[in-house]
Design a protein around this motif. Structure first.
Motif, PDB file in Angstrom:
ATOM      1  N   UNK A   1      17.949  30.418  12.723  1.00 55.55           N
ATOM      2  CA  UNK A   1      16.676  30.560  12.017  1.00 55.55           C
ATOM      3  C   UNK A   1      15.645  31.308  12.859  1.00 55.55           C
ATOM      4  N   UNK A   2      15.728  31.148  14.176  1.00 51.70           N
ATOM      5  CA  UNK A   2      14.759  31.815  15.054  1.00 51.70           C
ATOM      6  C   UNK A   2      15.154  33.263  15.307  1.00 51.70           C
ATOM      7  N   UNK A   3      16.417  33.489  15.686  1.00 49.38           N
ATOM      8  CA  UNK A   3      16.839  34.822  16.091  1.00 49.38           C
ATOM      9  C   UNK A   3      17.116  35.738  14.897  1.00 49.38           C
TER      10      UNK A   3
ATOM     11  N   UNK B   1      14.619  36.850   9.630  1.00 55.47           N
ATOM     12  CA  UNK B   1      14.420  37.765   8.509  1.00 55.47           C
ATOM     13  C   UNK B   1      15.638  37.748   7.589  1.00 55.47           C
ATOM     14  N   UNK B   2      16.821  37.818   8.189  1.00 62.00           N
ATOM     15  CA  UNK B   2      18.041  37.801   7.390  1.00 62.00           C
ATOM     16  C   UNK B   2      18.276  36.420   6.780  1.00 62.00           C
TER      17      UNK B   2
ATOM     18  N   UNK C   1      26.757  37.499   6.272  1.00 65.46           N
ATOM     19  CA  UNK C   1      26.155  38.750   5.800  1.00 65.46           C
ATOM     20  C   UNK C   1      25.683  39.607   6.977  1.00 65.46           C
ATOM     21  N   UNK C   2      25.218  38.971   8.039  1.00 67.88           N
ATOM     22  CA  UNK C   2      24.832  39.736   9.219  1.00 67.88           C
ATOM     23  C   UNK C   2      26.005  40.529   9.774  1.00 67.88           C
ATOM     24  N   UNK C   3      27.185  39.897   9.766  1.00 66.90           N
ATOM     25  CA  UNK C   3      28.385  40.588  10.223  1.00 66.90           C
ATOM     26  C   UNK C   3      28.759  41.750   9.321  1.00 66.90           C
ATOM     27  N   UNK C   4      28.617  41.541   8.008  1.00 65.21           N
ATOM     28  CA  UNK C   4      28.940  42.613   7.055  1.00 65.21           C
ATOM     29  C   UNK C   4      27.996  43.803   7.247  1.00 65.21           C
TER      30      UNK C   4
ATOM     31  N   UNK D   1      14.558  45.080   7.313  1.00 64.05           N
ATOM     32  CA  UNK D   1      14.837  43.703   6.890  1.00 64.05           C
ATOM     33  C   UNK D   1      13.686  42.751   7.174  1.00 64.05           C
ATOM     34  N   UNK D   2      12.944  43.010   8.242  1.00 63.24           N
ATOM     35  CA  UNK D   2      11.819  42.132   8.562  1.00 63.24           C
ATOM     36  C   UNK D   2      10.779  42.176   7.450  1.00 63.24           C
ATOM     37  N   UNK D   3      10.492  43.375   6.954  1.00 62.94           N
ATOM     38  CA  UNK D   3       9.516  43.520   5.869  1.00 62.94           C
ATOM     39  C   UNK D   3      10.025  42.878   4.592  1.00 62.94           C
ATOM     40  N   UNK D   4      11.308  43.088   4.299  1.00 64.10           N
ATOM     41  CA  UNK D   4      11.845  42.537   3.057  1.00 64.10           C
ATOM     42  C   UNK D   4      11.967  41.011   3.099  1.00 64.10           C
ATOM     43  N   UNK D   5      12.109  40.455   4.299  1.00 68.00           N
ATOM     44  CA  UNK D   5      12.142  38.990   4.380  1.00 68.00           C
ATOM     45  C   UNK D   5      10.791  38.410   3.979  1.00 68.00           C
TER      46      UNK D   5
END
Length: 608
Positions: A268-270, A273-274, A305-308, A571-575
């Motif tokens: 959740x911390x690292x 955003x994802x 999903x991060x891996x994908x 991704x940061x903005x979209x989160x």
């Protein structure tokens, strides 16, 4: 009775006490617990109070009577949840596992061994692929369930029974339950055991009875694409991969079974955003289950999903080495390691994370090197690393792998090497130590390896006042013109070429109204190669709805255009946008906003 003097923590004692009480193999009193756990009467009484509170929080009551001793009362499924959570708390050291075996063997001689043999043989006979990290836990759990089911019946809902009746595994589980004739209600336990086992079996593509979960996986993957502005190159393969993990997750949540994700706080911390985007994308699963998903499950899919997304990065066509990731802490830890390594070593092909058991069965020709969180014996190059890499860890690992395997002529010098070369020729200022310099140099060296999510702009930095506009035209323009109008600030600011606006329209023509995120909000976007120069976003709000594809089912009031330069930087903005979309109050404020200042304020509040 437990008769072994070991150092138990408070959590160990309470978990063991819950198992002893729930097994109901004898009349458990304070004396029994005191004698079994080797602590004072006062300590046991304090533990009992905490267990009573814990049970009450889980809608279960712990009572004492002279006739029965301490007993749990309440819904049988909830009592079994207490059992499962207690087993999870005791699995990570041999001594406490041995104490669980001692409790089980009070039921009958070598009972734990018998259950383990029967279940492993069941998997082998029916060629079931199980999640290795959950096999041991499930064996202990079903052993305690068998003991309780000799005197207590489980009750499932009609909808749960309806779902389970369609599964092939239920017919197979009938045979397994029959091996334990002491079970009171064999039909009910067959349903329950099927649910338990479905929570640990890796699904095959479109397995009979779970087709609805394949459809759910498809919808989730599309939602990830829509909410990230990313297109998976091998979309069907991604769906298959997610489906294989979604099936056990669905039945775990349906049965209220907990998974142990010790790294959820780090995830959740690292990967915050994802994590937010993944949670938003998993709403089809939440709707199926009718409840919010546990953070541990969301974290699990975040890593998937991060891996994908990491695997989509362009890679040079040099020699490709196949790397295996091994971690005894479970699938979640392995997936985190794999995700971090994929970013650090884009020149490697990473194979699906494995357990020790799977590694032993795997031909040596199938991989070239191993990354593991613990030392192990292997003929292949081995690199031992922690599940979560620090900046220093990344430098040292990168240097070691490049020197020994990948690029012998281009070795990244270690920070120590650099300091040993420089320090003889410089004088350190007062208060400046070699350790401080080492940390500073390490930070500088790893700047390019730092997570893009940490450096990427926030939503408020992209949707600046000059990129937010309103349209009060009556009648409203058609949907194609609306997208062009929404994207106009991007062209005017030279963030995209004019052809990018046409590309956004073409994507809708090719793939349908996929940009509709719900609530009358759309996210038009295309590929970076369609004319993107810089990462940028723009927003256009209409007073009246614009019908996407001229379909009244897709009324759009707000168009938010995205121009992404890669698969991650935005991704940061979209989160932040996702946080707004999952907050009904925030969505309503956005739809009712009449000024640029209102929208800017709303965005900034979501980032606090």
């Amino acid at each position: 009775m437990i008769r072994q003097a070991i150092n138990l923590t408070e959590n160990d004692r309470q978990a063991l006490a819950i198992l002893m009480i729930s097994a109901e193999l004898e009349e458990i009193s304070v004396y029994h617990l005191q004698d079994a756990l080797f602590v004072s009467r006062g300590t046991i009484l304090a533990d009992i109070k905490k267990i009573q509170k814990y049970a009450q929080e889980n809608d279960v009551v712990l009572k004492y009577s002279r006739q029965s001793g301490y007993r749990f009362y309440g819904d049988e499924r909830l009592i079994r949840q207490l059992i499962q959570k207690s087993i999870l708390a005791l699995l990570y050291q041999p001594a406490t596992k041995e104490l669980m075996v001692n409790i089980l063997n009070q039921f009958s001689d070598d009972f734990h061994l018998r259950v383990m043999t029967e279940i492993r043989q069941f998997f082998k006979n029916h060629r079931l692929t199980v999640v290795p990290s959950r096999t041991e836990e499930t064996i202990y759990f079903l052993a305690f369930v068998i003991i309780r089911s000799s005197t207590h019946s489980i009750v499932l809902t009609d909808s749960e029974i309806s779902i389970l009746n369609h599964l092939i595994i239920k017919k197979k589980v009938v045979e397994l339950v029959q091996h334990f004739p002491g079970v009171v209600n064999q039909e009910a336990e067959t349903n329950y055991w099927a649910m338990v086992l479905m929570g640990m079996i890796q699904a095959k593509v479109r397995e009979y009875g779970t087709e609805f979960l394949y459809d759910c996986s498809y919808e989730i993957c599309r939602k990830v694409e829509h909410s990230t502005g990313i297109e998976f190159k091998a979309f069907n393969n991604v769906v298959d991969h997610i489906y294989a993990h979604l099936v056990p997750a669905y039945f775990r949540i349906l049965g209220k079974f907990t998974i142990q994700n010790v790294l959820i706080e780090q995830i959740q911390k690292q990967y915050n955003h994802l994590f937010q985007i993944t949670h938003y994308s998993l709403t089809p699963l939440e709707e199926l289950l009718g409840e919010r998903l546990p953070d541990s499950e969301i974290g699990y899919f975040t890593i998937l999903f991060g891996g994908e997304i990491a695997n989509m990065a362009e890679r040079p066509e040099d020699k490709r080495y196949r790397a295996l990731v091994v971690c005894p802490s479970g699938m979640s830890s392995s997936l985190i390691m794999r995700s971090e390594l994929a970013t650090l070593f884009p020149m490697l092909d990473f194979i699906e994370a494995r357990s020790f058991f799977e590694l032993e069965q795997m031909p040596l020709d199938d991989y070239d090197l191993i990354f593991s969180s613990v030392d192990l014996e292997t003929q292949k190059p081995l690199y031992v690393m922690p599940p979560i890499l620090s900046t220093t860890d990344k430098v040292e690992l990168l240097r070691q792998v490049q020197r020994e395997l990948l690029l012998p002529s281009v070795v990244v010098p270690s920070v120590t090497d650099i300091l040993e070369t420089i320090l003889p020729y410089v004088t350190l200022k007062e208060g400046v130590t070699q350790d401080k310099i080492k940390k500073l140099v390490t930070k500088k060296m790893m700047k390019q390896l730092k997570k893009k999510g940490d450096e990427s702009p926030m939503l408020s930095e992209l949707l600046t006042p000059d990129k937010i506009r309103f349209n009060h035209e009556t009648p409203t323009p058609n949907w194609q013109d609306a997208i062009h109008l929404a994207g106009a600030p991007l062209v005017q600011n030279d963030d995209v070429e004019p052809r990018y606006l046409d590309a956004m329209v073409q994507k809708v023509l090719d793939f349908g109204p996929f940009i509709h995120l719900g609530f009358g909000i759309a996210l038009p976007h295309a590929r970076p190669e369609d004319g993107v120069k810089d990462l940028a976003m723009s927003l256009l709000k209409f007073s009246e709805p614009v019908y996407l594809l001229d379909d009244e089912k897709n009324p759009i009031r707000i168009f938010i255009c995205l121009a992404a330069v890669d698969n991650e930087t935005h991704l940061r903005a979209l989160s932040s946008l996702t946080k707004i979309l999952t907050d009904k109050t925030a969505v309503q404020r956005l739809l009712e906003a009449e000024t640029t200042e209102e929208i800017v304020t709303l965005i900034q509040e979501g980032e606090e």
